[in-house]
Design a protein around this motif. Structure first.
Motif, PDB file in Angstrom:
ATOM      1  N   THR A 251      -0.128   8.566  -7.253  1.00 18.68           N
ATOM      2  CA  THR A 251      -0.244   9.831  -6.548  1.00 18.68           C
ATOM      3  C   THR A 251       0.334   9.576  -5.103  1.00 18.68           C
ATOM      4  OG1 THR A 251      -2.549   9.870  -5.716  1.00 18.68           O
ATOM      5  CG2 THR A 251      -2.141  10.539  -8.100  1.00 18.68           C
ATOM      6  N   LEU A 252       0.799  10.823  -4.493  1.00 20.42           N
ATOM      7  CA  LEU A 252       1.106  10.802  -3.204  1.00 20.42           C
ATOM      8  C   LEU A 252      -0.105  10.461  -2.301  1.00 20.42           C
ATOM      9  CD1 LEU A 252       2.886  11.281  -0.814  1.00 20.42           C
ATOM     10  CD2 LEU A 252       2.092  13.861  -0.896  1.00 20.42           C
ATOM     11  N   GLY A 253      -1.250  10.712  -2.706  1.00 19.24           N
ATOM     12  CA  GLY A 253      -2.552  10.675  -1.830  1.00 19.24           C
ATOM     13  C   GLY A 253      -2.842   9.040  -2.021  1.00 19.24           C
ATOM     14  N   GLU A 254      -2.674   8.540  -3.313  1.00 25.22           N
ATOM     15  CA  GLU A 254      -2.886   7.133  -3.384  1.00 25.22           C
ATOM     16  C   GLU A 254      -2.047   6.337  -2.636  1.00 25.22           C
ATOM     17  OE1 GLU A 254      -4.541   6.935  -7.785  1.00 25.22           O
ATOM     18  OE2 GLU A 254      -2.482   6.760  -7.613  1.00 25.22           O
ATOM     19  N   LEU A 255      -0.680   6.634  -2.702  1.00 27.50           N
ATOM     20  CA  LEU A 255       0.261   5.671  -1.793  1.00 27.50           C
ATOM     21  C   LEU A 255       0.123   5.875  -0.292  1.00 27.50           C
ATOM     22  CD1 LEU A 255       2.962   4.139  -1.314  1.00 27.50           C
ATOM     23  CD2 LEU A 255       4.228   6.431  -1.250  1.00 27.50           C
ATOM     24  N   GLU A 256      -0.472   7.090   0.249  1.00 28.81           N
ATOM     25  CA  GLU A 256      -0.877   6.938   1.581  1.00 28.81           C
ATOM     26  C   GLU A 256      -2.009   6.461   1.845  1.00 28.81           C
ATOM     27  OE1 GLU A 256       0.724  11.628   2.791  1.00 28.81           O
ATOM     28  OE2 GLU A 256      -1.258  11.534   1.898  1.00 28.81           O
ATOM     29  N   GLU A 257      -2.963   6.274   1.035  1.00 25.51           N
ATOM     30  CA  GLU A 257      -4.052   5.434   1.233  1.00 25.51           C
ATOM     31  C   GLU A 257      -3.501   3.761   1.258  1.00 25.51           C
ATOM     32  OE1 GLU A 257      -7.142   6.136   2.296  1.00 25.51           O
ATOM     33  OE2 GLU A 257      -6.588   8.064   2.228  1.00 25.51           O
ATOM     34  N   VAL A 258      -2.660   3.656   0.119  1.00 23.89           N
ATOM     35  CA  VAL A 258      -2.201   2.173   0.410  1.00 23.89           C
ATOM     36  C   VAL A 258      -1.494   1.804   1.725  1.00 23.89           C
ATOM     37  CG1 VAL A 258      -0.622   0.501  -0.907  1.00 23.89           C
ATOM     38  CG2 VAL A 258      -2.180   1.966  -2.194  1.00 23.89           C
ATOM     39  N   LEU A 259      -0.566   2.717   2.058  1.00 21.87           N
ATOM     40  CA  LEU A 259       0.165   2.423   3.389  1.00 21.87           C
ATOM     41  C   LEU A 259      -0.556   2.345   4.598  1.00 21.87           C
ATOM     42  CD1 LEU A 259       3.342   4.774   2.800  1.00 21.87           C
ATOM     43  CD2 LEU A 259       3.121   2.029   2.440  1.00 21.87           C
ATOM     44  N   THR A 260      -1.802   3.249   4.659  1.00 21.63           N
ATOM     45  CA  THR A 260      -2.706   3.290   5.667  1.00 21.63           C
ATOM     46  C   THR A 260      -3.417   1.641   5.676  1.00 21.63           C
ATOM     47  OG1 THR A 260      -3.302   5.580   5.404  1.00 21.63           O
ATOM     48  CG2 THR A 260      -4.944   4.070   6.540  1.00 21.63           C
ATOM     49  N   GLU A 261      -3.557   1.109   4.759  1.00 25.19           N
ATOM     50  CA  GLU A 261      -4.363  -0.213   4.400  1.00 25.19           C
ATOM     51  C   GLU A 261      -3.323  -1.490   4.759  1.00 25.19           C
ATOM     52  OE1 GLU A 261      -6.637  -2.945   1.322  1.00 25.19           O
ATOM     53  OE2 GLU A 261      -7.118  -0.934   0.987  1.00 25.19           O
ATOM     54  N   LEU A 262      -2.025  -1.084   4.374  1.00 23.32           N
ATOM     55  CA  LEU A 262      -1.026  -2.133   4.468  1.00 23.32           C
ATOM     56  C   LEU A 262      -0.624  -2.183   6.096  1.00 23.32           C
ATOM     57  CD1 LEU A 262       1.094  -1.806   1.510  1.00 23.32           C
ATOM     58  CD2 LEU A 262      -0.197  -3.677   1.928  1.00 23.32           C
ATOM     59  N   TYR A 263      -0.528  -1.005   6.764  1.00 25.76           N
ATOM     60  CA  TYR A 263      -0.469  -0.891   8.295  1.00 25.76           C
ATOM     61  C   TYR A 263      -1.403  -1.015   9.030  1.00 25.76           C
ATOM     62  CZ  TYR A 263       4.566   0.500   7.432  1.00 25.76           C
ATOM     63  OH  TYR A 263       5.985   0.695   7.070  1.00 25.76           O
ATOM     64  N   GLY A 264      -2.608  -0.998   8.785  1.00 26.87           N
ATOM     65  CA  GLY A 264      -3.860  -1.208   9.336  1.00 26.87           C
ATOM     66  C   GLY A 264      -3.849  -0.406  10.765  1.00 26.87           C
ATOM     67  N   ARG A 265      -3.313   0.915  10.721  1.00 30.10           N
ATOM     68  CA  ARG A 265      -3.488   1.667  11.797  1.00 30.10           C
ATOM     69  C   ARG A 265      -4.196   2.977  11.473  1.00 30.10           C
ATOM     70  NH1 ARG A 265       2.867   1.838  13.547  1.00 30.10           N
ATOM     71  NH2 ARG A 265       3.378  -0.343  12.897  1.00 30.10           N
ATOM     72  N   GLU A 266      -3.902   4.014  11.780  1.00 27.90           N
ATOM     73  CA  GLU A 266      -4.470   5.454  11.641  1.00 27.90           C
ATOM     74  C   GLU A 266      -3.715   5.623  10.113  1.00 27.90           C
ATOM     75  OE1 GLU A 266      -2.571   9.038  13.767  1.00 27.90           O
ATOM     76  OE2 GLU A 266      -1.623   7.278  14.687  1.00 27.90           O
ATOM     77  N   GLN A 267      -4.693   6.865   9.899  1.00 21.65           N
ATOM     78  CA  GLN A 267      -4.254   7.520   8.394  1.00 21.65           C
ATOM     79  C   GLN A 267      -2.715   7.772   8.133  1.00 21.65           C
ATOM     80  OE1 GLN A 267      -6.020   7.964   5.336  1.00 21.65           O
ATOM     81  NE2 GLN A 267      -4.088   8.709   4.646  1.00 21.65           N
ATOM     82  N   VAL A 268      -2.294   7.389   7.127  1.00 26.31           N
ATOM     83  CA  VAL A 268      -0.796   7.993   7.058  1.00 26.31           C
ATOM     84  C   VAL A 268      -0.708   9.284   6.413  1.00 26.31           C
ATOM     85  CG1 VAL A 268       1.375   7.101   5.855  1.00 26.31           C
ATOM     86  CG2 VAL A 268      -0.059   5.341   6.891  1.00 26.31           C
ATOM     87  N   PHE A 269       0.223  10.149   6.990  1.00 19.37           N
ATOM     88  CA  PHE A 269       0.529  11.309   6.113  1.00 19.37           C
ATOM     89  C   PHE A 269       2.046  11.278   6.127  1.00 19.37           C
ATOM     90  CE2 PHE A 269      -3.813  12.164   8.146  1.00 19.37           C
ATOM     91  CZ  PHE A 269      -4.112  12.731   7.174  1.00 19.37           C
ATOM     92  N   LEU A 270       2.517  11.206   4.862  1.00 21.43           N
ATOM     93  CA  LEU A 270       4.089  11.328   4.827  1.00 21.43           C
ATOM     94  C   LEU A 270       4.556  12.743   4.742  1.00 21.43           C
ATOM     95  CD1 LEU A 270       4.085   8.601   2.036  1.00 21.43           C
ATOM     96  CD2 LEU A 270       4.751   8.275   4.404  1.00 21.43           C
TER      97      LEU A 270
END
Length: 278
Positions: A251-270
């Motif tokens: 899901t879009l929400g799942e990808l945003e969470e994965v990217l947030t973890e991979l980048y290790g910064r603030e929450q990602v919103f695409l």
């Protein structure tokens, strides 16, 4: 015809460059049309040395790219999904304005810059990948973020053949599971969409090609926000490790969470919050 109008017409016609790829200060003020609700991803993905490029060719914008000058790969490209029949272009372009805003706004071939603008390959390659970087690769090839096949005609397809839209991608993934997603899954998922906004990107990895010049991403990802009608929207996303021929549907929400973890910064919103996350 009044003299002033004639002068204005001459000026406007002289500005019809063969192609433009403009380095801008923000997507919102220059080419917001490629983002759902004219809202680009937030700055959680922004690299240390970014360049915002409105990718323009034959006097028209075709997509937008956030580029990482130091790693020499795009962070993401954003575009509207409008597939059509046509052949795959063979021309590769580079972005002169990554050397400085005094250089042409046109996306150009390397050869043109080296022979007509007194640019050296060293100058050109300081802040972007060049063709030499992608020669003699083993197990990798030039992977489009914004694929040419998602565009309706030869001009829009050629615009995607800029090295600012390319990453070193696993050869089997690029020609296998990722290609299946681009060609089959996207076609199936967009059947009832009036407009589909896509943001596709690459997570920087720990490895490099071309003697440390160009980063090899650890992951390739893509996300889509589809407008079915004025009151209904849907979304989906995928991610792939860049050394395996596998694509994972999220899901879009799942990808945003994965990217947030991979980048290790603030929450990602695409995408804008009006695009569903589930």
């Amino acid at each position: 015809m009044p003299p002033l109008l004639l002068v204005l017409l001459q000026i406007s016609s002289s500005c019809l460059w063969l192609g433009r790829g403009e380095v801008v200060t923000s997507f919102e003020s220059s080419c917001p049309q490629f983002f759902f609700r004219e809202t680009p991803p937030n700055d959680a993905l922004e690299p240390e040395d970014p360049a915002w490029i409105c990718q323009r060719y034959k006097n028209q914008y075709y997509f937008a790219t956030l580029y990482d000058r130091s790693r020499r790969i795009p962070v993401y490209s954003a575009y509207l999904y409008q597939p059509g029949p046509g052949t795959r272009p063979k021309t590769w372009l580079v972005e002169p304005q990554l050397m400085g805003l005094s250089y042409p706004k046109t996306m150009e071939k390397e050869w043109t810059l080296l022979n007509y603008f007194n640019v050296t390959l060293e100058q050109l390659g300081k802040s972007q990948a060049v063709l030499q970087d992608y020669k003699n690769l083993t197990g990798l090839n030039r992977g489009h973020l914004n694929p040419s096949g998602h565009h309706p005609d030869s001009v829009s397809r050629t615009a995607t053949f800029s090295l600012t839209n390319i990453v070193p991608q696993d050869e089997k993934l690029n020609g296998g599971a990722w290609n299946n997603y681009e060609q089959q899954t996207m076609m199936r998922r967009t059947q009832d969409c009036n407009a589909t906004y896509v943001v596709v990107g690459a997570v920087p990895g720990n490895n490099y090609i071309a003697k440390g010049r160009v980063n090899k991403p650890s992951h390739i990802w893509s996300s889509a926000c589809c407008e079915v009608d004025n009151n209904h929207r849907k979304s989906w996303a995928v991610i792939a490790e860049n050394d395996k021929n596998e694509v994972h549907l999220l899901t879009l929400g799942e990808l945003e969470e994965v990217l947030t973890e991979l980048y290790g910064r603030e929450q990602v919103f695409l995408f804008d919050s009006d695009c569903p996350r589930e």
